[in-house]
Design a protein around this motif. Structure first.
Motif, PDB file in Angstrom:
ATOM      1  N   ALA A   1      39.848  34.261  25.435  1.00  0.00           N
ATOM      2  CA  ALA A   1      40.577  33.609  26.532  1.00  0.00           C
ATOM      3  C   ALA A   1      39.803  32.400  27.041  1.00  0.00           C
ATOM      4  CB  ALA A   1      40.804  34.606  27.668  1.00  0.00           C
TER       5      ALA A   1
ATOM      6  N   LEU B   1      34.364  41.996  30.745  1.00  0.00           N
ATOM      7  CA  LEU B   1      34.964  40.963  31.589  1.00  0.00           C
ATOM      8  C   LEU B   1      33.903  40.124  32.287  1.00  0.00           C
ATOM      9  CD1 LEU B   1      37.863  43.038  33.192  1.00  0.00           C
ATOM     10  CD2 LEU B   1      38.144  41.024  31.726  1.00  0.00           C
TER      11      LEU B   1
ATOM     12  N   ILE C   1      39.949  39.122  25.144  1.00  0.00           N
ATOM     13  CA  ILE C   1      39.252  38.728  26.377  1.00  0.00           C
ATOM     14  C   ILE C   1      38.232  37.637  26.088  1.00  0.00           C
ATOM     15  CG2 ILE C   1      37.606  39.513  28.130  1.00  0.00           C
ATOM     16  CD1 ILE C   1      39.011  42.227  28.071  1.00  0.00           C
TER      17      ILE C   1
ATOM     18  N   THR D   1      42.633  35.316  30.797  1.00  0.00           N
ATOM     19  CA  THR D   1      41.897  36.590  30.780  1.00  0.00           C
ATOM     20  C   THR D   1      42.702  37.667  31.498  1.00  0.00           C
ATOM     21  OG1 THR D   1      39.759  35.443  30.784  1.00  0.00           O
ATOM     22  CG2 THR D   1      39.771  37.746  31.459  1.00  0.00           C
TER      23      THR D   1
ATOM     24  N   SER E   1      32.418  37.649  29.784  1.00  0.00           N
ATOM     25  CA  SER E   1      33.377  36.607  29.406  1.00  0.00           C
ATOM     26  C   SER E   1      33.623  35.620  30.542  1.00  0.00           C
ATOM     27  CB  SER E   1      34.699  37.257  28.990  1.00  0.00           C
ATOM     28  OG  SER E   1      35.640  36.280  28.593  1.00  0.00           O
TER      29      SER E   1
END
Length: 213
Positions: free
Chosen positions: A90, A202, A87, A96, A205
């Motif tokens: 990415a 998430l 993740i 992702t 990121s």
């Protein structure tokens, strides 16, 4: 002098305090009934050995379970670490989404999982349709009603689910969805903790990707 009747507990305490009693008075063993074919010292030793063997087997079983649990945790940690690194590595929203969904299906055997990107208006409309406040950073889990499950997964096969939304920029939201055909699959707290962790990874990121655009 007349003596009171001894209680079994008194005898037990005496023997514990005088562990060499039968060594000093071996003849007494011959008169004792151990409910064996032959009431001698060998029967006492046999019972003691059997008891120790049972205790050893129990300890061996506990150790085996501990080692097995440790091995399972090590494997799980390795899978989570791999997913997090993918993740973070990415370089786009699309990548992702791809690594997130493929890893969860392959490594974690999630039957139905997806990561969606929505603007604030779309998320509010989805919340209105399902009667859930998706703008809150909350994980919704359990047996949703049939209408909500079909709205989230567009399938009548899904019987239990985990849904969580998160914000990663101005009016930019992500939506995590796990689904299962097993109605009791997502009833535990463990799934909530796992999804919360993935949600936070998430969010970090994707915020980084926003700044890099």
């Amino acid at each position: 002098r007349k003596m009171g009747k001894l209680k079994e507990k008194d005898v037990e305490l005496f023997l514990l305090e005088n562990r060499d009693f039968f060594v000093k008075h071996p003849a007494i063993l011959a008169e004792m009934d151990f409910e064996e074919e032959k009431g001698d010292i060998s029967s006492l030793l046999q019972r003691q050995v059997a008891r120790l063997r049972d205790e050893q087997n129990k300890l061996t079983g506990l150790l085996s379970n501990f080692l097995e649990t440790g091995k399972e945790n090590e494997i799980l940690f390795s899978k989570i670490r791999s997913l997090v690194l993918q993740i973070l590595d990415a370089d786009s929203h699309e990548m992702t989404k791809k690594v997130f969904e493929s890893s969860l299906k392959k490594d974690f055997q999630i039957e139905a999982c997806s990561l969606e990107f929505l603007d604030q208006k779309s998320l509010i409309n989805l919340g209105d349709a399902t009667k859930l406040n998706l703008l809150k950073s909350e994980v919704f889990t359990g047996t949703f009603n049939i209408k909500n499950l079909k709205t989230f997964f567009n399938s009548e096969k899904i019987k239990s689910a985990v849904v969580a939304s998160f914000n990663y920029g101005e009016e930019k939201f992500g939506l995590i969805k796990f689904g299962s055909e097993d109605p009791i699959k997502y009833l535990g707290e463990a799934d909530v903790t796992f999804v919360e962790f993935l949600r936070d990874v998430l969010a970090v990121s994707l915020k980084r990707l926003n700044h890099n655009v």
